[in-house]
Structure formats: structure tokens, C-alpha cells
Scaffold this motif. Structure first.
Motif, PDB file in Angstrom:
ATOM      1  N   THR A 150      27.329  25.619  48.098  1.00  0.00           N
ATOM      2  CA  THR A 150      28.154  24.539  47.579  1.00  0.00           C
ATOM      3  C   THR A 150      29.226  25.140  46.682  1.00  0.00           C
ATOM      4  O   THR A 150      28.925  25.794  45.689  1.00  0.00           O
ATOM      5  N   ARG A 151      30.459  24.931  47.103  1.00  0.00           N
ATOM      6  CA  ARG A 151      31.574  25.439  46.321  1.00  0.00           C
ATOM      7  C   ARG A 151      31.750  24.511  45.129  1.00  0.00           C
ATOM      8  O   ARG A 151      32.401  23.475  45.198  1.00  0.00           O
ATOM      9  N   GLY A 152      31.081  24.865  44.039  1.00  0.00           N
ATOM     10  CA  GLY A 152      31.150  24.055  42.837  1.00  0.00           C
ATOM     11  C   GLY A 152      32.439  24.289  42.076  1.00  0.00           C
ATOM     12  O   GLY A 152      33.256  25.149  42.437  1.00  0.00           O
ATOM     13  N   SER A 153      32.628  23.542  40.995  1.00  0.00           N
ATOM     14  CA  SER A 153      33.883  23.667  40.243  1.00  0.00           C
ATOM     15  C   SER A 153      33.768  22.996  38.891  1.00  0.00           C
ATOM     16  O   SER A 153      33.009  22.036  38.709  1.00  0.00           O
ATOM     17  N   MET A 154      34.534  23.530  37.957  1.00  0.00           N
ATOM     18  CA  MET A 154      34.755  22.904  36.654  1.00  0.00           C
ATOM     19  C   MET A 154      36.221  23.144  36.290  1.00  0.00           C
ATOM     20  O   MET A 154      36.717  24.266  36.415  1.00  0.00           O
ATOM     21  N   VAL A 169      36.311  28.071  33.677  1.00  0.00           N
ATOM     22  CA  VAL A 169      36.866  26.994  34.494  1.00  0.00           C
ATOM     23  C   VAL A 169      38.090  27.499  35.255  1.00  0.00           C
ATOM     24  O   VAL A 169      38.662  28.540  34.942  1.00  0.00           O
ATOM     25  N   GLN A 170      38.477  26.727  36.293  1.00  0.00           N
ATOM     26  CA  GLN A 170      39.665  27.034  37.085  1.00  0.00           C
ATOM     27  C   GLN A 170      40.546  25.792  37.153  1.00  0.00           C
ATOM     28  O   GLN A 170      40.093  24.671  36.878  1.00  0.00           O
ATOM     29  N   ASP A 171      41.814  25.961  37.549  1.00  0.00           N
ATOM     30  CA  ASP A 171      42.686  24.796  37.693  1.00  0.00           C
ATOM     31  C   ASP A 171      42.457  24.133  39.055  1.00  0.00           C
ATOM     32  O   ASP A 171      41.911  24.740  39.980  1.00  0.00           O
ATOM     33  N   CYS A 202      31.150  19.927  39.401  1.00  0.00           N
ATOM     34  CA  CYS A 202      29.906  20.101  38.662  1.00  0.00           C
ATOM     35  C   CYS A 202      29.313  18.784  38.159  1.00  0.00           C
ATOM     36  O   CYS A 202      28.166  18.465  38.444  1.00  0.00           O
ATOM     37  N   ALA A 203      30.095  18.032  37.385  1.00  0.00           N
ATOM     38  CA  ALA A 203      29.590  16.798  36.771  1.00  0.00           C
ATOM     39  C   ALA A 203      30.769  16.024  36.201  1.00  0.00           C
ATOM     40  O   ALA A 203      31.850  16.591  35.988  1.00  0.00           O
TER      41      ALA A 203
END
Length: 447
Positions: A150-154, A169-171, A202-203
Motif C-alpha cells: 500500500t503506497r501510503g502517504s502523509m 512527509v511529502q507534497d 495515512c489518516a
């Protein structure tokens, strides 16, 4: 080659008292009591020491967290303070090398417990870890476990009112571009695929609304699943009310996430109306009993969610909030906490097995794994009852849960033996333990 897995002590499949026949990685026949295979077999495996169940399927985890188990600064905390403690430690120390070892160990540990397919929710991207999904794809192939990466992200950090530090974090544009890259490279929807991709902001308290919405668009385009944390703690409810002026499920709906592609991690703090809405939309929920008990997060309403129409799966969750990657242990914990939530008569070991197999497969959108039936992939876990803990047990299937099985004697994935005599066939676990242990030391050196 046609293989007859013959005469198990017990098997979690109707009409298979004398075992199953496997051919080309697929279950082709169930052998009932007093019967023989319909066609000649090339090989027979004597399963008379084994209780056989479908391979367990883990639908929520954070592999990198194997590097911070029982961390002295994080124990005895609930979710938000636990995260605030660990984020800086992870930000400083998760590198491609440590991440690879954390992934390898988690996959191996899961498989040794009887797990044959897993999903990992990776959302941490400090500088230098841009190839995290590639590393996980490589390690899943190396270990031999089916995996949904799962390509997660914040993209909301502390300066934006979020929890994570700026360095992890990333943009939005970087995230979305990499999501599409990973989908193009790894997402295989064919029957029996070893690798699939899901998108996993992520959430609600770590991503923007646009990122949630754009993830839905990509999921529609590439026919993939969507995953996020939701309803884990009261703190999350309060955060959403303060920031969005609505509860988490309302925000999920605003973002277009109330649909059958979605499965959620935890799903504890839902009211009756939210349970009904989630069920109507066929949103899946991954129950994480061990983590929920460790962090004192609450008790998932599994029975109401299933009754409403939600697939309910099982997950070990992060190894820093569990603190292991043992799914058969999670099956036992699911039984115990759900009996505390409901009662002994309405929650059985069959419920716990279902969540960890068929329910988890539904969460991942897979119809080819999760059960021992003709046409399903030959993914099975074999447990012996030779240990002292099983002596005197009358019901073999119930004994795996009630007496506390914790390792599989054998594991088969796609018709191939991946664990024999409790040991992975393709992994030196002594070397892995040493290398991982050395890597984990750096996560303690900053104390």
C-alpha cells in the motif's frame, strides 16, 4: 504435478476429511471421508500430524516498526502520545537498509505464524526512502509471500497542525506521481497474483482532502483498493470535530471514500448510524485486536459491522504497537477480546478464523485466496499438536485458538512449501535475526 495432502487430523473445509488435491498451485479437489482422489496423483503427503487451515491473511501492518518493538520511550502510552514519541525516532533512523531488514523480518515472521498473504501500510517517507515500495516488492518476492503493497502517504506535518515531523512527509504532487508509478509497475490483478497495490493516505489527521479525493480517482483508473486508518481512538474523533467540524465517517464520505474499494484499519469508534452507512457501502474493516489492547484504543464492533454488510478482516498492526507479527496469535486475541465485547456463545473460533481468512481476502478484494475450496490458490497453513500446550485437547481446530498456537509446522503458498518443520525454506533466520538486531540498535542509541 498432482499432490494429495492426505488424512489430516482436522481441516477447516467442509467435505475434506481425507484432505485435498493440489495441482499447478491450485486446489482441484476435496477428498471426503472414505473417498479417494478421482484421478491418479503423482505424490502423496502424509498430513496425519497436522491441523490444516487456509493460509492466514494479514490486512494491516507497518513492517518498519519491527525496529522499535517495546521501545523504552513509547511503552505505556496511548496512540497520539505514542506516535509523537516515535515519529522523530523513525525520522532519524529509517533508511533504505533498515527498512529492507524491517520488511524482510516482518514478512518472515508472518509466514512462520501461518500467514500466506499480507498487506503493509507504509506511510513514512523521510529523505532517501523514495523507493520504499520497490524495496517491499523485492522483499515479498524474496520471502515468497503474497503481498498487497500500500503506497501510503502523509502531507500534513506539525507545521500544518498534523502529528508527524516535517522530515517524513511529502507534497501532494510527489505522492500522486509515485502512486501512479507504483501502480503501473506492480499492480497485478490476475488470478493468483503475488503482488498487488493499494493506495493508502495515512489518516485524516495526516493528509489533505485533495489527496484523499485524488486517491479515489487513481483507484478507479487502475482498479485498485483504498486503505486508511479510521475510528481508532477518541482523540481522532475529537480532532476531526475540531478541524473538519464533523466525525471521521462523515469526513470519509465527503472525500468519496464510502465505497466497496475501501478497507479501514481499526474501525473502533463508530456509532450505530455509521456502522449502517459503512455496511451499506460495503466498506471493509481490519480488526487489530492486539494493537487495540496494547494502546488501550477500544473494542471493534465486529459483529455489528459484519451484520451491516462490512467485510471484517484481521491484522496484527504495527510491530511497535503489538509488539510482534504473529497472526495466529492475533486470531486468539480476536476471539478473547470479542468474547469480552459480546459473550462466549456468540463468538466462536470459527468467527476468528473467518476474519483472518475469508474476511481478510474480501478486504483486499481477492476471491482466489482465503478458503480451502476447488479453484482457490493452494495457500494453506499446517499446525502440529505435538507441543505440551496441546496435550489433552479434544477439538483440534478449536485447540489452535484456545490453546494458543504460535507457529506453523508447514506453510504452503501456491502449492509450494515455504515453511518446513517451522523453518522458512529460503531464509536464514539466524542471520536475519542478527542483521535486524544490529540495525535496530540505532533506534535506541538516541536515547
Amino acid at each position: 504435478m498432482r499432490l494429495w495432502i492426505k488424512d489430516p487430523i482436522a481441516i477447516l473445509a467442509d467435505g475434506a476429511e481425507r484432505g485435498v488435491v493440489v495441482e499447478d498451485g491450485v486446489i482441484v479437489e476435496l477428498i471426503a471421508s472414505g473417498k479417494e482422489p478421482m484421478l491418479p496423483v503423482d505424490q502423496t503427503y502424509d498430513a496425519s500430524r497436522h491441523v490444516i487451515i487456509p493460509g492466514l491473511i494479514n490486512t494491516h501492518h507497518h513492517f518498519f516498526q519491527t525496529l522499535t518493538r517495546a521501545h523504552p520511550q513509547a511503552i505505556n502510552k496511548e496512540l497520539f502520545p505514542w506516535l509523537q514519541t516515535l515519529y522523530p525516532i523513525w525520522a532519524r533512523n529509517v533508511t533504505p537498509e533498515t527498512f529492507r531488514l524491517g520488511t524482510r523480518l516482518a514478512l518472515t515472521e508472518l509466514m512462520m505464524s501461518g500467514c500466506t498473504a499480507a498487506s503493509d501500510h507504509h506511510y513514512l517517507f523521510p529523505g532517501g526512502l523514495e523507493a520504499a515500495m520497490d524495496i517491499q516488492a523485492e522483499e515479498a518476492e524474496r520471502v515468497g509471500l503474497r503481498m498487497t503493497i500500500t503506497r501510503g502517504s502523509m502531507n500534513l506535518s506539525q507545521k500544518d497542525g498534523g502529528l508527524p515531523p516535517d522530515t517524513v512527509v511529502q507534497d501532494e504532487d510527489t505522492i500522486l506521481a509515485d502512486c501512479e508509478r507504483v501502480l503501473n509497475r506492480y499492480h497485478d490483478t490476475s488470478k493468483g497474483s503475488m503482488l498487488q497495490v493499494a493506495l493508502a493516505p495515512c489518516a485524516p489527521f495526516t493528509v489533505t482532502k485533495r489527496l484523499m479525493q485524488e486517491s479515489v480517482a487513481l483507484a478507479d483508473k487502475y482498479d485498485c483498493r483504498l486503505h486508511t486508518h479510521l475510528g481508532e481512538t477518541i482523540d481522532e474523533d475529537n480532532y476531526c470535530l475540531e478541524k473538519f467540524n464533523c466525525r471521521p465517517v462523515d469526513y470519509l464520505e465527503e472525500c468519496g471514500w464510502l465505497n466497496e474499494r475501501v478497507w479501514l484499519a481499526h474501525g473502533i469508534h463508530f456509532n450505530d448510524d455509521e456502522v449502517k452507512r459503512l455496511g451499506h457501502a460495503c466498506v471493509g474493516v481490519c480488526h487489530c485486536p492486539t494493537s487495540n489492547m496494547v494502546l488501550a484504543s477500544g473494542q471493534c464492533r465486529t459483529k455489528e459491522l459484519e451484520a451491516a454488510g462490512c467485510p471484517v478482516g484481521l491484522g496484527v498492526d504495527g510491530s511497535a504497537s503489538n509488539d510482534n507479527s504473529n497472526l495466529i496469535e492475533g486470531v486468539r486475541h480476536a476471539l478473547m477480546i470479542n468474547r469480552l465485547t459480546y459473550d462466549a456463545a456468540s463468538v466462536t473460533h470459527f468467527d476468528a478464523f473467518r476474519w483472518a481468512t475469508e474476511g481478510s481476502a474480501r478486504c483486499l478484494g481477492r476471491s482466489d485466496i482465503g478458503a480451502i475450496r476447488p479453484g482457490m490458490m493452494a495457500d494453506m497453513a499446517f499446525y502440529s499438536l505435538d507441543e505440551l500446550r496441546f496435550s489433552g485437547a479434544g477439538d483440534p481446530l478449536a485447540a489452535l485458538v484456545l490453546c494458543g498456537a504460535h507457529e506453523a509446522d508447514r506453510v504452503m503458498i501456491g502449492g509450494e512449501w515455504k515453511v518446513i518443520d517451522t523453518v522458512p525454506t529460503d531464509m536464514d533466520i539466524g542471520q536475519l535475526r542478527h542483521e535486524h538486531g544490529q540495525a535496530a540498535k540505532r533506534f535506541l542509541e538516541s536515547l
